[in-house]
Design a protein around this motif. Structure first.
Motif, PDB file in Angstrom:
ATOM      1  N   LEU A  43       0.828  -1.207   0.000  1.00  0.00           N
ATOM      2  CA  LEU A  43       0.000   0.000   0.000  1.00  0.00           C
ATOM      3  C   LEU A  43       0.864   1.259   0.000  1.00  0.00           C
ATOM      4  O   LEU A  43       0.555   2.236  -0.683  1.00  0.00           O
ATOM      5  CB  LEU A  43      -0.940  -0.006   1.206  1.00  0.00           C
ATOM      6  CG  LEU A  43      -1.922   1.160   1.311  1.00  0.00           C
ATOM      7  CD1 LEU A  43      -2.875   1.162   0.119  1.00  0.00           C
ATOM      8  CD2 LEU A  43      -2.697   1.091   2.622  1.00  0.00           C
ATOM      9  N   ASP A  44       1.974   1.227   0.743  1.00  0.00           N
ATOM     10  CA  ASP A  44       2.842   2.400   0.799  1.00  0.00           C
ATOM     11  C   ASP A  44       3.399   2.747  -0.581  1.00  0.00           C
ATOM     12  O   ASP A  44       3.382   3.905  -0.994  1.00  0.00           O
ATOM     13  CB  ASP A  44       3.975   2.195   1.812  1.00  0.00           C
ATOM     14  CG  ASP A  44       4.686   0.853   1.684  1.00  0.00           C
ATOM     15  OD1 ASP A  44       4.392   0.071   0.754  1.00  0.00           O
ATOM     16  OD2 ASP A  44       5.551   0.565   2.542  1.00  0.00           O
ATOM     17  N   LEU A  47       0.397   4.043  -2.978  1.00  0.00           N
ATOM     18  CA  LEU A  47      -0.087   5.390  -2.670  1.00  0.00           C
ATOM     19  C   LEU A  47       0.914   6.459  -3.100  1.00  0.00           C
ATOM     20  O   LEU A  47       0.532   7.492  -3.661  1.00  0.00           O
ATOM     21  CB  LEU A  47      -0.376   5.516  -1.171  1.00  0.00           C
ATOM     22  CG  LEU A  47      -1.572   4.731  -0.653  1.00  0.00           C
ATOM     23  CD1 LEU A  47      -1.623   4.775   0.876  1.00  0.00           C
ATOM     24  CD2 LEU A  47      -2.872   5.257  -1.245  1.00  0.00           C
ATOM     25  N   ALA A  48       2.191   6.203  -2.856  1.00  0.00           N
ATOM     26  CA  ALA A  48       3.213   7.188  -3.231  1.00  0.00           C
ATOM     27  C   ALA A  48       3.271   7.371  -4.740  1.00  0.00           C
ATOM     28  O   ALA A  48       3.379   8.500  -5.237  1.00  0.00           O
ATOM     29  CB  ALA A  48       4.576   6.765  -2.681  1.00  0.00           C
ATOM     30  N   MET A  49       3.185   6.261  -5.494  1.00  0.00           N
ATOM     31  CA  MET A  49       3.273   6.358  -6.948  1.00  0.00           C
ATOM     32  C   MET A  49       2.067   7.100  -7.531  1.00  0.00           C
ATOM     33  O   MET A  49       2.212   7.925  -8.434  1.00  0.00           O
ATOM     34  CB  MET A  49       3.340   4.973  -7.603  1.00  0.00           C
ATOM     35  CG  MET A  49       4.434   4.047  -7.139  1.00  0.00           C
ATOM     36  SD  MET A  49       6.039   4.795  -7.074  1.00  0.00           S
ATOM     37  CE  MET A  49       6.695   3.980  -5.645  1.00  0.00           C
ATOM     38  N   GLU A  92      12.497   2.152   5.267  1.00  0.00           N
ATOM     39  CA  GLU A  92      11.044   2.023   5.484  1.00  0.00           C
ATOM     40  C   GLU A  92      10.448   3.337   5.963  1.00  0.00           C
ATOM     41  O   GLU A  92       9.338   3.705   5.568  1.00  0.00           O
ATOM     42  CB  GLU A  92      10.738   0.892   6.472  1.00  0.00           C
ATOM     43  CG  GLU A  92      10.904  -0.494   5.878  1.00  0.00           C
ATOM     44  CD  GLU A  92       9.965  -0.764   4.704  1.00  0.00           C
ATOM     45  OE1 GLU A  92       8.778  -0.378   4.750  1.00  0.00           O
ATOM     46  OE2 GLU A  92      10.419  -1.371   3.719  1.00  0.00           O
ATOM     47  N   LEU A  93      11.178   4.057   6.814  1.00  0.00           N
ATOM     48  CA  LEU A  93      10.699   5.364   7.273  1.00  0.00           C
ATOM     49  C   LEU A  93      10.597   6.332   6.097  1.00  0.00           C
ATOM     50  O   LEU A  93       9.630   7.093   5.987  1.00  0.00           O
ATOM     51  CB  LEU A  93      11.645   5.918   8.345  1.00  0.00           C
ATOM     52  CG  LEU A  93      11.256   7.259   8.955  1.00  0.00           C
ATOM     53  CD1 LEU A  93       9.913   7.160   9.665  1.00  0.00           C
ATOM     54  CD2 LEU A  93      12.339   7.737   9.919  1.00  0.00           C
ATOM     55  N   LEU A 193       0.396   4.924   8.378  1.00  0.00           N
ATOM     56  CA  LEU A 193       1.526   4.009   8.151  1.00  0.00           C
ATOM     57  C   LEU A 193       2.723   4.378   9.018  1.00  0.00           C
ATOM     58  O   LEU A 193       3.438   3.503   9.526  1.00  0.00           O
ATOM     59  CB  LEU A 193       1.932   4.049   6.665  1.00  0.00           C
ATOM     60  CG  LEU A 193       0.962   3.416   5.676  1.00  0.00           C
ATOM     61  CD1 LEU A 193       1.356   3.755   4.241  1.00  0.00           C
ATOM     62  CD2 LEU A 193       0.896   1.908   5.866  1.00  0.00           C
ATOM     63  N   LEU A 194       2.950   5.673   9.204  1.00  0.00           N
ATOM     64  CA  LEU A 194       4.090   6.126  10.004  1.00  0.00           C
ATOM     65  C   LEU A 194       3.936   5.769  11.479  1.00  0.00           C
ATOM     66  O   LEU A 194       4.897   5.340  12.116  1.00  0.00           O
ATOM     67  CB  LEU A 194       4.288   7.630   9.852  1.00  0.00           C
ATOM     68  CG  LEU A 194       5.116   8.103   8.678  1.00  0.00           C
ATOM     69  CD1 LEU A 194       5.036   9.616   8.547  1.00  0.00           C
ATOM     70  CD2 LEU A 194       6.562   7.676   8.844  1.00  0.00           C
ATOM     71  N   VAL A 195       2.749   5.970  12.012  1.00  0.00           N
ATOM     72  CA  VAL A 195       2.553   5.750  13.451  1.00  0.00           C
ATOM     73  C   VAL A 195       2.112   4.323  13.769  1.00  0.00           C
ATOM     74  O   VAL A 195       2.196   3.898  14.909  1.00  0.00           O
ATOM     75  CB  VAL A 195       1.547   6.751  14.049  1.00  0.00           C
ATOM     76  CG1 VAL A 195       2.034   8.166  13.874  1.00  0.00           C
ATOM     77  CG2 VAL A 195       0.154   6.579  13.466  1.00  0.00           C
TER      78      VAL A 195
END
Length: 196
Positions: A43-44, A47-49, A92-93, A193-195
């Protein structure tokens, strides 16, 4: 440029129908299919793309293609670094952070200076590429794998561009609201996703 609503829906279904395989160790026997599936399985990454495509559509002009091209160039460089086992801290961060930051950039749209957007996109692309390269299965060819993840990434950019251009067919305020809502949703998911 007129874009069919059916095309946007079909592209969305094709992209989201992929099973989640990224970061799980599940691999394909084909280098191309393993590479193609990697960006589509997380998913990460997805979403970014898509956010890069939405931002490119919002900036318009030459940035419509220059922004995704910048991403792809630095994605390849990051992929080579990852395949070469060059260390990159906090990958990953960086990937999760890219979802938040790129989503916010879509919210600001044309207010975001295009050269700054390109620089941010380049940095995040390197992180994404590094992850793709590092997670390349040992049993597949690097060139086929690389072609796979570059093509999948380009298609996700095109999906974002198509959605962005389709929103331009709406009245100006409505189209901008659609793009901003999409960017805000991406940013919120990036924060989760970050938290999370």
């Amino acid at each position: 440029m007129k874009i069919s609503g059916r095309f946007v829906v079909a592209a969305g279904v094709a992209v989201t129908a992929t099973p989640a395989l990224a970061h799980t160790g599940v691999t394909s026997t084909s280098g191309f299919s393993a590479g193609f599936g990697h960006p589509l399985g997380g998913l990460d990454h997805m979403l970014a793309m898509v956010a890069v495509g939405l931002l490119a559509a919002a900036l318009g002009g030459r940035w419509l293609w220059a922004l995704p091209a910048t991403f792809l160039a630095f994605l390849v460089l990051g992929g080579i670094a990852g395949m070469s086992n060059l260390p990159l801290p906090a990958v990953e961060l960086g990937i999760k952070g890219s979802v938040l930051v790129l989503g916010l950039a879509v919210v600001f749209g044309r207010a975001c200076p295009a050269p700054l957007a390109a620089a941010v996109v380049a940095v995040f692309a390197f992180f994404h590429g590094h992850a793709h390269g590092t997670e390349m299965p040992a049993t597949v060819g690097a060139l086929d794998y690389g072609l796979g993840f570059v093509l999948a990434t380009a298609l996700l950019h095109l999906l974002g561009i198509a959605i962005g251009l389709a929103s331009g067919l709406l009245p100006e305020r409505s189209g901008q609201a659609v793009r901003q809502a999409g960017g805000a949703a991406i940013a919120c998911l990036g924060l989760v996703l970050l938290v999370g």
